[in-house]
Design a protein around this motif. Structure first.
Motif, mmCIF file in Angstrom:
data_model
loop_
_atom_site.group_PDB
_atom_site.id
_atom_site.type_symbol
_atom_site.label_atom_id
_atom_site.label_comp_id
_atom_site.label_asym_id
_atom_site.label_seq_id
_atom_site.Cartn_x
_atom_site.Cartn_y
_atom_site.Cartn_z
ATOM 1 N N UNK A 1 8.637 6.246 -6.822
ATOM 2 C CA UNK A 1 8.529 4.815 -7.092
ATOM 3 C C UNK A 1 9.685 4.346 -7.973
ATOM 4 N N UNK A 2 10.055 5.164 -8.960
ATOM 5 C CA UNK A 2 11.172 4.803 -9.841
ATOM 6 C C UNK A 2 12.480 4.769 -9.059
ATOM 7 N N UNK A 3 12.670 5.693 -8.142
ATOM 8 C CA UNK A 3 13.907 5.752 -7.372
ATOM 9 C C UNK A 3 13.980 4.669 -6.297
ATOM 10 N N UNK B 1 4.627 8.706 -5.226
ATOM 11 C CA UNK B 1 4.581 9.368 -6.532
ATOM 12 C C UNK B 1 5.378 8.534 -7.534
ATOM 13 N N UNK B 2 5.163 8.779 -8.799
ATOM 14 C CA UNK B 2 5.823 8.005 -9.853
ATOM 15 C C UNK B 2 7.334 8.149 -9.775
ATOM 16 N N UNK C 1 0.839 -1.203 0.000
ATOM 17 C CA UNK C 1 0.000 0.000 0.000
ATOM 18 C C UNK C 1 0.875 1.255 0.000
ATOM 19 N N UNK C 2 1.936 1.252 0.789
ATOM 20 C CA UNK C 2 2.835 2.407 0.839
ATOM 21 C C UNK C 2 3.520 2.615 -0.512
#
Length: 118
Positions: free
Chosen positions: A65-67, A61-62, A55-56
């Motif tokens: 999430x990428x990092x 943010x995108x 869930x976290x």
């Protein structure tokens, strides 16, 4: 007139032995049920933690999430085996053991005490 006294002492020993076996089986059953409860709670805590992490991760943010990245699927599979599958196999074996002990208490199976306890 002294015969009843002798017959009572001979019948008291098997009753006492039966009571000891009975109490030992009840203690084993309660111990195994406690182990089952502990394992199930551990699995539930793991599943709750995984749901929270997922869930976290989804709420990030995108860019974040990428990092951050995510655990590889094979790591998740190994964790699942270690924290869920193996413990639940242990729970199944403990439940079989408990049902065997309960059958011994009911008298449907002869009471055999494990060699570990002898």
């Amino acid at each position: 007139m002294t015969e009843p006294w002798v017959s009572n002492s001979t019948t008291a020993a098997p009753r006492r032995k039966t009571a000891e076996v009975h109490s030992l089986l009840e203690a084993l059953i309660s111990k195994r049920e406690q182990e089952i409860t502990d394992i199930e709670q551990m699995v539930e805590r793991y599943e709750r933690r995984i749901r929270f992490e997922e869930q976290a991760y989804r709420s990030m943010s995108t860019l974040r999430r990428m990092l951050t990245g995510k655990k590889p699927d094979h790591h998740l599979a190994v964790e699942y085996i270690h924290y869920v599958k193996k413990p639940m196999e242990k729970v199944r074996s403990l439940r079989l053991e408990v049902s065997n002990y309960q059958a011994m208490l009911e008298g449907t199976v002869p009471a055999v005490i494990p060699e570990i306890l002898s």
